[in-house]
Design a protein around this motif. Structure first.
Motif, PDB file in Angstrom:
ATOM      1  N   VAL A 110      38.648   0.714  86.572  1.00 22.39           N
ATOM      2  CA  VAL A 110      37.951   1.670  85.722  1.00 22.39           C
ATOM      3  C   VAL A 110      38.916   2.297  84.717  1.00 22.39           C
ATOM      4  O   VAL A 110      38.525   2.626  83.591  1.00 22.39           O
ATOM      5  CB  VAL A 110      37.265   2.750  86.592  1.00 22.39           C
ATOM      6  N   GLY A 111      40.189   2.437  85.087  1.00 19.49           N
ATOM      7  CA  GLY A 111      41.174   2.950  84.129  1.00 19.49           C
ATOM      8  C   GLY A 111      41.417   1.983  82.991  1.00 19.49           C
ATOM      9  O   GLY A 111      41.487   2.389  81.821  1.00 19.49           O
ATOM     10  N   VAL A 112      41.566   0.702  83.295  1.00 21.75           N
ATOM     11  CA  VAL A 112      41.745  -0.303  82.250  1.00 21.75           C
ATOM     12  C   VAL A 112      40.518  -0.341  81.344  1.00 21.75           C
ATOM     13  O   VAL A 112      40.637  -0.410  80.108  1.00 21.75           O
ATOM     14  CB  VAL A 112      42.006  -1.679  82.880  1.00 21.75           C
ATOM     15  N   ALA A 113      39.339  -0.284  81.960  1.00 22.07           N
ATOM     16  CA  ALA A 113      38.118  -0.258  81.153  1.00 22.07           C
ATOM     17  C   ALA A 113      38.075   0.972  80.259  1.00 22.07           C
ATOM     18  O   ALA A 113      37.621   0.904  79.114  1.00 22.07           O
ATOM     19  CB  ALA A 113      36.895  -0.293  82.071  1.00 22.07           C
ATOM     20  N   GLY A 114      38.564   2.103  80.760  1.00 23.49           N
ATOM     21  CA  GLY A 114      38.596   3.315  79.951  1.00 23.49           C
ATOM     22  C   GLY A 114      39.529   3.195  78.758  1.00 23.49           C
ATOM     23  O   GLY A 114      39.197   3.638  77.652  1.00 23.49           O
ATOM     24  N   VAL A 115      40.704   2.598  78.953  1.00 24.29           N
ATOM     25  CA  VAL A 115      41.641   2.411  77.841  1.00 24.29           C
ATOM     26  C   VAL A 115      41.036   1.489  76.789  1.00 24.29           C
ATOM     27  O   VAL A 115      41.123   1.760  75.581  1.00 24.29           O
ATOM     28  CB  VAL A 115      42.979   1.855  78.359  1.00 24.29           C
ATOM     29  N   LEU A 116      40.421   0.404  77.228  1.00 19.72           N
ATOM     30  CA  LEU A 116      39.769  -0.495  76.277  1.00 19.72           C
ATOM     31  C   LEU A 116      38.624   0.202  75.559  1.00 19.72           C
ATOM     32  O   LEU A 116      38.385  -0.042  74.368  1.00 19.72           O
ATOM     33  CB  LEU A 116      39.273  -1.743  77.008  1.00 19.72           C
ATOM     34  N   LEU A 117      37.925   1.072  76.276  1.00 23.81           N
ATOM     35  CA  LEU A 117      36.844   1.829  75.657  1.00 23.81           C
ATOM     36  C   LEU A 117      37.384   2.740  74.559  1.00 23.81           C
ATOM     37  O   LEU A 117      36.780   2.854  73.481  1.00 23.81           O
ATOM     38  CB  LEU A 117      36.115   2.643  76.723  1.00 23.81           C
ATOM     39  N   ILE A 118      38.510   3.381  74.815  1.00 19.65           N
ATOM     40  CA  ILE A 118      39.094   4.255  73.794  1.00 19.65           C
ATOM     41  C   ILE A 118      39.503   3.436  72.580  1.00 19.65           C
ATOM     42  O   ILE A 118      39.292   3.848  71.429  1.00 19.65           O
ATOM     43  CB  ILE A 118      40.299   5.011  74.377  1.00 19.65           C
ATOM     44  N   GLY A 119      40.102   2.271  72.798  1.00 20.24           N
ATOM     45  CA  GLY A 119      40.441   1.411  71.670  1.00 20.24           C
ATOM     46  C   GLY A 119      39.212   0.979  70.897  1.00 20.24           C
ATOM     47  O   GLY A 119      39.219   0.943  69.659  1.00 20.24           O
ATOM     48  N   PHE A 120      38.143   0.676  71.637  1.00 18.69           N
ATOM     49  CA  PHE A 120      36.891   0.265  71.019  1.00 18.69           C
ATOM     50  C   PHE A 120      36.293   1.400  70.203  1.00 18.69           C
ATOM     51  O   PHE A 120      35.861   1.228  69.052  1.00 18.69           O
ATOM     52  CB  PHE A 120      35.923  -0.176  72.119  1.00 18.69           C
ATOM     53  N   SER A 121      36.268   2.601  70.768  1.00 19.18           N
ATOM     54  CA  SER A 121      35.689   3.743  70.068  1.00 19.18           C
ATOM     55  C   SER A 121      36.546   4.143  68.860  1.00 19.18           C
ATOM     56  O   SER A 121      36.017   4.603  67.844  1.00 19.18           O
ATOM     57  CB  SER A 121      35.539   4.927  71.017  1.00 19.18           C
ATOM     58  N   THR A 122      37.871   3.973  68.966  1.00 16.16           N
ATOM     59  CA  THR A 122      38.737   4.258  67.816  1.00 16.16           C
ATOM     60  C   THR A 122      38.411   3.325  66.656  1.00 16.16           C
ATOM     61  O   THR A 122      38.301   3.762  65.503  1.00 16.16           O
ATOM     62  CB  THR A 122      40.209   4.114  68.218  1.00 16.16           C
TER      63      THR A 122
ATOM     64  N   ALA B  65      29.452   6.200  82.673  1.00 18.54           N
ATOM     65  CA  ALA B  65      28.669   5.025  83.069  1.00 18.54           C
ATOM     66  C   ALA B  65      29.559   3.998  83.764  1.00 18.54           C
ATOM     67  O   ALA B  65      29.147   3.371  84.757  1.00 18.54           O
ATOM     68  CB  ALA B  65      27.996   4.413  81.843  1.00 18.54           C
ATOM     69  N   LEU B  66      30.773   3.836  83.276  1.00 16.43           N
ATOM     70  CA  LEU B  66      31.713   2.940  83.952  1.00 16.43           C
ATOM     71  C   LEU B  66      32.060   3.464  85.339  1.00 16.43           C
ATOM     72  O   LEU B  66      32.171   2.691  86.298  1.00 16.43           O
ATOM     73  CB  LEU B  66      32.981   2.795  83.108  1.00 16.43           C
ATOM     74  N   ILE B  67      32.225   4.766  85.469  1.00 17.59           N
ATOM     75  CA  ILE B  67      32.491   5.355  86.786  1.00 17.59           C
ATOM     76  C   ILE B  67      31.311   5.118  87.719  1.00 17.59           C
ATOM     77  O   ILE B  67      31.485   4.808  88.907  1.00 17.59           O
ATOM     78  CB  ILE B  67      32.797   6.856  86.637  1.00 17.59           C
TER      79      ILE B  67
ATOM     80  N   TYR C 134      49.994   0.067  81.619  1.00 12.60           N
ATOM     81  CA  TYR C 134      50.420   1.338  82.215  1.00 12.60           C
ATOM     82  C   TYR C 134      49.290   1.947  83.045  1.00 12.60           C
ATOM     83  O   TYR C 134      49.523   2.422  84.168  1.00 12.60           O
ATOM     84  CB  TYR C 134      50.831   2.301  81.100  1.00 12.60           C
ATOM     85  N   ALA C 135      48.069   1.938  82.499  1.00 12.67           N
ATOM     86  CA  ALA C 135      46.938   2.480  83.256  1.00 12.67           C
ATOM     87  C   ALA C 135      46.707   1.688  84.536  1.00 12.67           C
ATOM     88  O   ALA C 135      46.405   2.265  85.591  1.00 12.67           O
ATOM     89  CB  ALA C 135      45.683   2.472  82.381  1.00 12.67           C
ATOM     90  N   PHE C 136      46.866   0.377  84.452  1.00 11.78           N
ATOM     91  CA  PHE C 136      46.664  -0.449  85.651  1.00 11.78           C
ATOM     92  C   PHE C 136      47.686  -0.104  86.726  1.00 11.78           C
ATOM     93  O   PHE C 136      47.348   0.048  87.898  1.00 11.78           O
ATOM     94  CB  PHE C 136      46.764  -1.924  85.260  1.00 11.78           C
ATOM     95  N   CYS C 137      48.932   0.023  86.335  1.00 12.51           N
ATOM     96  CA  CYS C 137      49.990   0.280  87.322  1.00 12.51           C
ATOM     97  C   CYS C 137      49.903   1.673  87.918  1.00 12.51           C
ATOM     98  O   CYS C 137      50.237   1.881  89.088  1.00 12.51           O
ATOM     99  CB  CYS C 137      51.368   0.078  86.673  1.00 12.51           C
ATOM    100  N   THR C 138      49.472   2.644  87.135  1.00 10.60           N
ATOM    101  CA  THR C 138      49.448   4.015  87.639  1.00 10.60           C
ATOM    102  C   THR C 138      48.207   4.331  88.451  1.00 10.60           C
ATOM    103  O   THR C 138      48.233   5.264  89.264  1.00 10.60           O
ATOM    104  CB  THR C 138      49.537   4.998  86.464  1.00 10.60           C
ATOM    105  N   LEU C 139      47.142   3.598  88.266  1.00 10.79           N
ATOM    106  CA  LEU C 139      45.895   3.912  88.955  1.00 10.79           C
ATOM    107  C   LEU C 139      45.599   2.987  90.123  1.00 10.79           C
ATOM    108  O   LEU C 139      44.632   3.224  90.859  1.00 10.79           O
ATOM    109  CB  LEU C 139      44.722   3.863  87.962  1.00 10.79           C
TER     110      LEU C 139
END
Length: 1347
Positions: A469-481, A588-590, A451-456
């Motif tokens: 960067v959106g896909v990386a952000g979603v993976l980052l949230i999963g990682f931090s969770t 940092a990803l940005i 979803y992040a890939f398609c919308t961004l």
């Protein structure tokens, strides 16, 4: 010509040669405190605006720190990312040590509450929490209206039970069967031949509560597995009876009489004691005198009343009142326990029944451990309680599998349904439900990433795309969770069903919200060094919303219910981890993505594709403006005419121009948005639609109506979490629980009495406590309408029997005060020994008490002084009654085996009791309301007797499962109040607006009411799981509304205009967050558990829908009507701030030079001057000194700019113009509607025009400075354009759009100040002057500044 005043002209922030960001430029004027709170403070300090200075100052502090953080992260992006990966990976390892609690008492029992203390007392005293373990079987007919009260149904029941109870398992190098773990009566110990004692041990069967005990066929379940052989050596014995004994042929009473008669002369054995033992337990003829289900069966005994009868037995009449086992006194199975769904005739006899139930009673873990710990069978395996539990659970699972296998290959399944259930099955279901589903989590993450890939992604502008960067952000949230949950595991915070099923999806949904908020700001600008500005603008919004959400969860941690506490604590920790990841790692990803964007590479596979070259885009000209076409030859004359009109017309035109400028500020926001974006949709269509009067009326009316309706419906909300909801549908366990709840509603309970109570002297109080339960509803009574006996009454009956025997034989002279004769019976001798007990350790025996004492007085009170001496004798010599009482006396009474030939009169004294049980059976408990009423009744009874001095408490499954509902509403109300109050204070502190916080809280409370109403309509009962979701909804809805509130308060204008601006910024991230959360929630719909779908999926979906509707529809309308005042209210313009004053600063490139007409002009100053430490790109610069007295001098310089335009487009001829100014430098930049319009005047070559504009009025006479002349020299060139940006510009349709150009000139400036005509002070200083212009296009142009 009427030229706008200096303050009405927007100032372009200093870019130092970078591309100008018009989005930032316009936000500075209409979202001042959101973009740069320092500018808002400056406006207030200079009297150009008013507002909440404290809130703006607080925001400026946050922005300053976030800007510094972003700058540091961008400088060390790689290091930050590397360290973050190491830290998060380290915490993720902690998941290996996660502990999952799946047992009910570990989830819902209130910490520090009475139930926890009661269970702790039980565990501490007897070493276990559970008192019984049951294996249950229910049989029903396929036809729901059919009856099972006929022989064929009971014979089918028998077939299933015979095969199921024969199950064996192999564990720990040993074979285990039902006989090894069932609950069976204890056999007494006898002196004499060992083989006789072993005969009794093998003959005593397991305790099975079944309707088959009313018939001879019930003996077929008792075994033994191998017939017991009696070693008769007499021919007469061989002729009379079979030496191979089984319960199907056994007559216990007749066997004992025969053995006593034939063997008493040959062996030394106390047959009389055994006879008394059997007599007290009412063990008589066994099963051979009971009717047979099949009278024609050859094995049916001849003593059966219906042997060879052609009429089937009247099953209903026989089952009426219940059945009795082989020991009739202690084994009475109530009718409500074995037959369900009954209908009766007028006489009360059973006429119809829909179900049969059998209960196989098993040992508990501790009992099984104690039974086998001294046995050779387990000496080689290190026998422990855990291994005993493994054996029990494995046998129960095999029992269930055997029944299921039998039904698939048996004729029984053609007519009947057989359902089996056990405590192990329930534990397995809860454990499976509590374990997280990796597949669901993986699918949820993949769906969110997609979803992040398609919308961004931006197909038309790959360079500005943000999909990577959106896909990386979603993976980052999963990682931090995962890292946050790993920290919870390391801290010892246990996991449960709520945390494993909800927290990952909750964190993913709310975390992605913050990701989309930052990417939305990231998409608005093309600056090179912009990470710090992204955090400066969006960071406070992310920080505030996450802080409020985490604070709400932390506030709920103080609730003592473990499931709620653990969920809230884990959610709060994960929210903090996600916040740290969003503010530290994602920038940092940005920053790394900025390098890709700066190099002009595409967003997807940036290393594989060449540099992307943009094509020039010419903006269209809006003819529907107040200004004429630039090519018109009458433009200049028209403006000359306007300049000569009256002051009234001049002011009117100026106001109109101001309106156009303000609209242009908004248009710049819109033009920076991609063509198909949610922000553009919200700005152009959605918010204007919401602001319509009829929409407001409809939305508010619907909102108020749903709240009122929900309040009405919520009054009907029921409490409860049925066990049937915990198991998947269409399973055997689900069908069993459904049948059990509708037909039987059977549970067992115990009334526990504690220590600090003198049992010998308070026997009457204890008896009254037991008898009081006869008035408790749902308690099963005996045949006489009373309660079954408990340990004290059985103890008393045994003593009364001994006393009667002693009185009879003492009267006959078999016993005297000094002793007994050889003809005295064993019971009379034991009574004599008991009577001489004094109860004192130092003087235990006194023979004079034989005639003075009574074991039990006329008031049925056991002799208090020798109470514990008598207890030792009863527990050892009447073991059947002691075991059947289920008293579990603790400390266990001391053992005393009575031997008639032993003349030692001393009987050991047991320790004072600290724990006893009074067993009861409950029935008819089909819903939570009935169970709550029962618990309340029993609790009241318990409190009543506790006030009378009897410490007691109830125990059993109903109290462990349903005790939570007695305080659930109060606990939930308290936790919701804590969360809402914490949210109110946090929002108040962060926004410094109590009114805004109140509106947020009102929206949250209304949403909660609506969620309660939706739960009632969907039939979801209130339990701890919905309570967790309700707490979650508080944090989620606050997160949604804080974004909108912050955008609303930081915007400039009236309420409707600020809602437009707020929704333009907040709508897209919120919609993305809601949709991503919905994706995660939809993953729960794949669960095989109806419980997950019903209590998690539907409830979370309700929360999302209610939160989305109230946050995106109702809350904006409420803000537009009664929202708080803006933080900054301009005084000069209604919809934007005044032009900010310049912030003079030393340029980092101060010593560099620029070409001025072919020569170098030094940018260094000869004299020192004051400056600010840092330069803020967001701060606009003045084009001239507007607040100094109008006497000044300046050097002249001419700067030539060469800008190239591509595609062979030739520039138009630009005519020079000469403007005169008496006090202000005029930046002739006009705005109209959604476009900037720069007026171009064409004249013959070398023609100059001068316009004299009066200076602003002053309070003191000022000396008029010389006019400043600006010379524009026409030149031609053939430019080529390399890149074009989508800026807010316009020009001739055939020309390229104008562009904001920033020119930095730093000459020496001398300022002469004259205070008055009589008092003149000359001040000479050197200053830096920054000149920034709006140019019509990129053409070769020279500017001459003359002072």
């Amino acid at each position: 010509m009427v030229v706008p005043t200096m303050d009405s002209l927007p100032r372009v922030p200093d870019t130092h040669g970078d591309v100008v960001d018009e989005k930032l430029f316009s936000d500075l004027y209409i979202r001042t405190s959101w973009v740069d709170a320092h500018v808002a403070l400056d406006q207030i300090d200079k009297g150009k605006a008013r507002g909440n200075r404290t809130a703006i100052y607080l925001r400026s502090v946050f922005q300053s720190h976030l800007e510094s953080l972003g700058s540091s992260v961008q400088k060390h992006a790689g290091k930050v990312l590397f360290v973050a990966i190491l830290v998060l990976s380290t915490f993720c390892v902690g998941l290996k040590s996660a502990q999952i609690h799946s047992k009910v008492h570990q989830l819902w029992i209130q910490e520090g509450g009475r139930l926890e203390s009661e269970l702790a007392y039980t565990q501490k005293t007897i070493g276990e929490d559970e008192s019984t373990t049951h294996q249950l079987i229910i049989q029903t007919a396929h036809d729901p209206n059919a009856s099972v009260l006929h022989p064929q149904a009971l014979l089918a029941h028998l077939e299933v039970l015979k095969k199921a109870t024969a199950v064996k398992i192999h564990m720990f190098d040993a074979e285990w069967g039902l006989r090894d773990m069932c609950n069976s009566p204890t056999t007494p110990s006898f002196e004499g031949p060992y083989f006789i004692e072993q005969i009794f041990k093998h003959l005593i069967p397991c305790s099975i509560i079944t309707p088959l005990d009313c018939f001879w066929e019930g003996s077929l379940l008792l075994g033994p597995e191998f017939p017991v052989e009696i070693p008769f050596s007499f021919s007469a014995m061989d002729k009379r009876m079979d030496k191979r004994i089984m319960w199907s042929t056994l007559n216990p009473s007749s066997l004992m009489q025969t053995m006593k008669k034939e063997m008493s002369d040959n062996i030394s054995f106390d047959f009389e004691t055994v006879e008394q033992y059997m007599k007290r337990a009412a063990i008589t003829s066994g099963y051979i005198e009971k009717p047979c289900l099949n009278p024609l069966n050859p094995q049916c005994p001849d003593t059966a009343p219906n042997k060879n009868s052609t009429q089937p037995p009247d099953v209903g009449s026989i089952l009426t009142g219940g059945c009795y086992g082989y020991a009739a006194k202690y084994m009475h199975w109530p009718e409500e326990l074995i037959v369900g769904g009954v209908e009766r005739n007028r006489s009360g006899h059973l006429k119809k029944a829909k179900g049969l139930q059998t209960v196989v009673q098993l040992l508990t873990e501790k009992e099984m451990y104690d039974l086998w710990k001294e046995n050779y069978k387990v000496h080689h395996i290190g026998w422990t309680k855990e291994k005993a539990a493994e054996v029990l659970n494995a046998w129960q699972r095999n029992f269930s599998k055997e029944v299921e296998t039998l039904l698939t290959n048996s004729r029984v399944s053609k007519s009947y349904d057989i359902y089996v259930f056990s405590s192990a099955t329930l534990d397995d279901i809860l454990a499976k439900f509590s374990n997280p589903s990796p597949l669901s989590i993986l699918i949820g993450v993949i769906a969110t990433v997609f979803y992040a890939f398609c919308t961004l992604i931006r197909w038309r502008d790959p360079v500005k795309g943000q999909s990577s960067v959106g896909v990386a952000g979603v993976l980052l949230i999963g990682f931090s969770t995962a890292a946050g949950l790993g920290l919870c595991a390391l801290l010892g915070i246990v996991f449960n069903a709520a945390s494993t099923q909800v927290v990952p999806f909750l964190a993913l949904g709310l975390g992605v919200d913050h990701i989309f908020m930052l990417t939305a700001v990231y998409a608005e600008s093309n600056r090179k060094e912009q990470t710090k500005y992204i955090l400066k603008k969006a960071g406070p919004s992310v920080l505030f919303s996450a802080s409020v959400t985490a604070g709400s969860f932390f506030a709920a941690v103080f609730i003592p219910v473990p499931a709620l506490k653990v969920f809230c604590l884990q959610a709060a920790i994960v929210m903090c981890f996600n916040l740290a990841a969003v503010l530290l790692v994602f920038p940092a990803l940005i920053s790394l993505d900025l390098r890709r964007r700066t190099s002009g590479r595409a967003d997807i596979f940036c290393c594989c594709f060449p540099i992307w070259k943009e094509k020039p885009v010419a903006s269209t000209f809006n003819n529907n403006t107040r200004y004429s076409n630039p090519h018109s030859s009458n433009t200049l004359n028209n403006h000359n005419d306007r300049s000569t009109k009256s002051a009234t017309n001049s002011q009117s035109i100026q106001n109109q121009q101001q309106t156009h400028q303000e609209e242009a500020l908004l248009s710049c926001n819109e033009k920076r948005i991609p063509s198909f974006s949610l922000s553009k949709f919200a700005f152009k269509y959605y918010t204007p639609f919401l602001m319509k009067s009829w929409i407001k009326f409809l939305a508010i009316t619907t909102f108020v109506g749903t709240v009122i309706f929900s309040i009405f419906v919520t009054t009907r909300l029921q409490d409860g979490l049925d066990l049937i909801d915990l198991v998947p549908k269409n399973t055997n366990e689900y069908k069993f629980l459904n049948a059990q709840s509708t037909m039987f509603g059977f549970y067992s309970m115990y009334a526990v009495t504690q220590g600090n109570f003198e049992y010998p002297t308070n026997q009457r109080l204890l008896q009254e406590y037991h008898d009081a339960f006869v008035r408790v509803p749902h308690v099963i009574k005996n045949d006489n309408g009373g309660l079954p006996d408990f340990w004290l009454s059985m103890f008393r009956d045994w003593l009364n029997n001994l006393q009667r025997t002693f009185d009879r034989e003492f009267k006959d002279g078999r016993l005297t005060q000094e002793g007994w004769h050889s003809n005295a019976s064993s019971d009379a001798i034991l009574a004599y020994k008991l009577l001489v007990q004094t109860g004192y350790v130092d003087n235990p025996v006194d023979k004079t008490l034989v005639t003075q004492n009574r074991l039990v007085d006329n008031d049925n009170i056991i002799n208090p002084k020798a109470f514990y001496n008598y207890l030792s004798a009863w527990a050892t010599n009447d073991v059947f009654a002691y075991g059947a009482s289920q008293g579990k006396l603790h400390p266990e009474p001391r053992q005393y085996y009575h031997v008639p030939t032993e003349y030692n009169l001393k009987i050991p004294k047991s320790l004072p009791l600290v724990y006893t049980q009074l067993p009861f059976y409950l029935h008819g408990l089909t819903d939570t309301s009935e169970i709550k009423a029962l618990i309340g009744h029993i609790r009241d009874l318990s409190v009543k007797f506790e006030t009378r001095g009897l410490p007691n408490y109830p125990s059993g499954i109903p109290f462990i499962f349903w005790e939570q509902y007695m305080t659930l509403r109060a606990s939930l109300g308290l936790i919701l109040c804590c969360s809402v109050i914490a949210a109110f204070f946090l929002v108040t502190v962060l926004l410094l607006s109590a009114w805004a916080a109140l509106l947020v809280v009102v929206n949250v409370v209304a949403s909660l009411v609506q969620i309660f109403g939706a739960m009632t309509l969907l039939g979801i009962k209130l339990s701890a799981i919905p309570a967790v979701i309700l707490i979650l909804s508080v944090g989620m809805i606050i997160c949604f509304t804080v974004h909108i509130s912050l955008g609303f308060m930081t915007s400039v204008g009236n309420r409707e205009r600020r809602i437009h601006l707020s929704m333009q910024v907040s709508f897209s991230p919120l919609v993305h967050a809601i949709l991503t959360s919905a994706l995660a929630v939809f993953m729960l719909s794949t669960s095989p558990f109806e419980f997950v779908i019903r209590h998690f999926f539907w409830l979370l979906l309700i929360v999302l829908c209610v939160g989305a509707l109230n946050s995106l529809i109702v809350f904006p309308i409420i803000l537009s009507m009664i929202g708080p005042e803006a933080e900054l209210v301009p005084l000069e313009h209604p919809d934007r701030i005044s032009t900010p004053s310049p912030v003079m600063s030393r340029n980092k490139r101060a010593n560099k030079t620029v070409i001025v007409h072919g020569s170098r002009s030094s940018r260094s100053c000869n004299k020192p001057h004051y400056h600010h430490k840092d330069v803020n790109i967001n701060d606009p610069s003045l084009t001239t000194i507007t607040e100094e007295p109008p006497s000044w001098k300046s050097s002249s310089s001419s700067i030539q700019m060469n800008n190239d335009w591509g595609n062979g487009v030739t520039s138009t001829n630009q005519n020079s113009a000469h403007y005169g100014n008496n006090g202000h430098y005029i930046n002739n930049r006009n705005f109209n509607n959604y476009n900037y319009h720069h007026q171009q005047y064409q004249h013959p070559p070398q023609q100059q025009h001068s316009y004299n504009i009066p200076p602003p009025p002053t309070t003191t006479p000022l000396r008029t400075p010389p006019s400043t002349h600006y010379h524009h020299h026409q030149q031609e060139h053939a430019p080529q354009m390399q890149n074009s940006s989508k800026t807010c510009n316009l020009g001739n349709p055939n020309n390229f759009p104008p562009e904001l150009q920033s020119i930095v000139v730093q000459p020496e400036v001398t300022v002469e100040t004259t205070h008055s005509d009589t008092n003149t002070t000359k001040v000479t200083a050197t200053a830096n002057i920054k000149v920034e212009l709006v140019t019509p296009g990129r053409a070769v142009r020279s500017y001459s500044f003359t002072s």
